[in-house]
Design a protein around this motif. Structure first.
Motif, PDB file in Angstrom:
ATOM      1  N   HIS A   3      34.601  34.911  37.913  1.00 35.31           N
ATOM      2  CA  HIS A   3      35.283  35.066  39.064  1.00 35.31           C
ATOM      3  C   HIS A   3      35.380  33.121  39.584  1.00 35.31           C
ATOM      4  CE1 HIS A   3      36.508  35.693  43.179  1.00 35.31           C
ATOM      5  NE2 HIS A   3      36.677  36.861  43.169  1.00 35.31           N
ATOM      6  N   ALA A   5      35.408  31.948  42.344  1.00 33.40           N
ATOM      7  CA  ALA A   5      34.585  31.506  43.379  1.00 33.40           C
ATOM      8  C   ALA A   5      33.214  31.218  42.809  1.00 33.40           C
ATOM      9  CB  ALA A   5      34.148  32.533  44.310  1.00 33.40           C
ATOM     10  N   LYS A   6      32.758  31.587  41.749  1.00 34.82           N
ATOM     11  CA  LYS A   6      31.433  31.350  40.846  1.00 34.82           C
ATOM     12  C   LYS A   6      31.921  30.023  40.200  1.00 34.82           C
ATOM     13  CE  LYS A   6      29.617  36.146  40.443  1.00 34.82           C
ATOM     14  NZ  LYS A   6      29.107  36.904  39.262  1.00 34.82           N
ATOM     15  N   ASN A   8      33.153  27.140  41.322  1.00 32.34           N
ATOM     16  CA  ASN A   8      33.164  26.273  42.100  1.00 32.34           C
ATOM     17  C   ASN A   8      31.396  26.088  42.323  1.00 32.34           C
ATOM     18  OD1 ASN A   8      35.648  25.236  42.513  1.00 32.34           O
ATOM     19  ND2 ASN A   8      36.172  26.910  43.884  1.00 32.34           N
ATOM     20  N   GLN A   9      30.631  27.036  41.797  1.00 34.14           N
ATOM     21  CA  GLN A   9      29.360  26.714  42.123  1.00 34.14           C
ATOM     22  C   GLN A   9      28.451  26.175  40.803  1.00 34.14           C
ATOM     23  OE1 GLN A   9      27.803  30.934  42.550  1.00 34.14           O
ATOM     24  NE2 GLN A   9      28.891  31.293  44.360  1.00 34.14           N
TER      25      GLN A   9
END
Length: 269
Positions: A3, A5-6, A8-9
């Motif tokens: 995903h 969003a993951k 960017n982690q």
């Protein structure tokens, strides 16, 4: 697939590697050859939007050059949007940033499923064959198979000391043609005795003057040494040479084979 969003982690190095892997998976998915467990599966987001989203993440990379950024922005703004080319370019840019040399990039061209038409139905010139003698480079082996299939060879023979066509680099450069054509590994003495045999080597009859047989076997030799003395003795239909004017007067064996095949096909037509 991961995903956005993951992504960017992750730390910068991890993010680049994961993005490069994801773009490769997407290329295979777009081409219809997704490997097990890697098919695109985010039902809430069309694949094209996913590609655009993670491409924009690449655009945030501080190590991206202005030229790379311009190239990616152009791809994102194209209509219609070319998903596969965007994935390919973004992936190669990331590999370059990571420090992977172009020669080490794993080309997204495998696995190859054979077409619905059966292999037996492929068009070829009956009796047109090639014998690859002691070819060392797997890339050259794959290239020879690709040319042989494209130009209508019926059969490929390889010598006992020829690189294994099943080697991964040969499979990649063969683009599915090794699986399509198949091959017979045999010694020179085991070649069919009912076909004319000629050799591609220096010191023979010029390509434009050579009398190509309607059916026959052409022997092409190793990158370093050319054809063996034993192969020359087998050449009952002669020796053909490609005229060259350069200082080196030298060609890659795969390139030379392609030139020869075009001339042979032209003589049959």
């Amino acid at each position: 697939m991961i995903h956005p969003a993951k992504l960017n982690q992750l730390k910068a190095g991890q993010k680049r590697r994961k993005l490069a892997l994801t773009f490769g998976e997407l290329e295979r998915d777009i081409a219809g050859i997704a490997e097990k467990g890697t098919a695109y599966n985010f039902s809430q987001m069309p694949r094209s939007e996913y590609v655009k989203t993670i491409t924009r993440i690449v655009l945030e990379d501080p190590k991206l050059t202005q030229e790379n950024a311009r190239q990616l922005n152009e791809l994102l703004n194209q209509t219609p949007f070319d998903e596969r080319r965007t994935c390919n370019i973004a992936r190669n840019i990331l590999l370059s940033i990571i420090g992977t040399f172009p020669a080490e990039w794993d080309l997204v061209i495998a696995p190859h499923a054979l077409e619905k038409v059966s292999v037996e139905q492929r068009n070829f010139f009956k009796g047109m064959c090639v014998y690859a003698e002691d070819i060392r480079s797997p890339f050259n082996v794959g290239s020879i198979f690709r040319t042989a299939e494209a130009m209508g060879c019926e059969k490929v023979y390889i010598s006992p000391n020829c690189t294994d066509p099943e080697q991964p680099k040969a499979i990649r450069s063969g683009m599915g043609c090794i699986e399509t054509l198949g091959y017979t590994r045999c010694s020179l003495d085991e070649l069919p005795e009912d076909k004319p045999i000629f050799v591609l080597e220096t010191g023979g009859t010029a390509l434009n003057e050579f009398k190509f047989p309607k059916e026959g076997i052409v022997i092409i030799g190793s990158e370093e040494l050319g054809v063996s003395p034993e192969a020359l003795k087998k050449a009952n239909a002669g020796i053909v040479s490609i005229p060259m004017t350069g200082l080196k007067a030298s060609l890659n064996v795969g390139v030379a084979f392609g030139i020869l095949m075009q001339a042979w096909v032209n003589s049959l037509n």
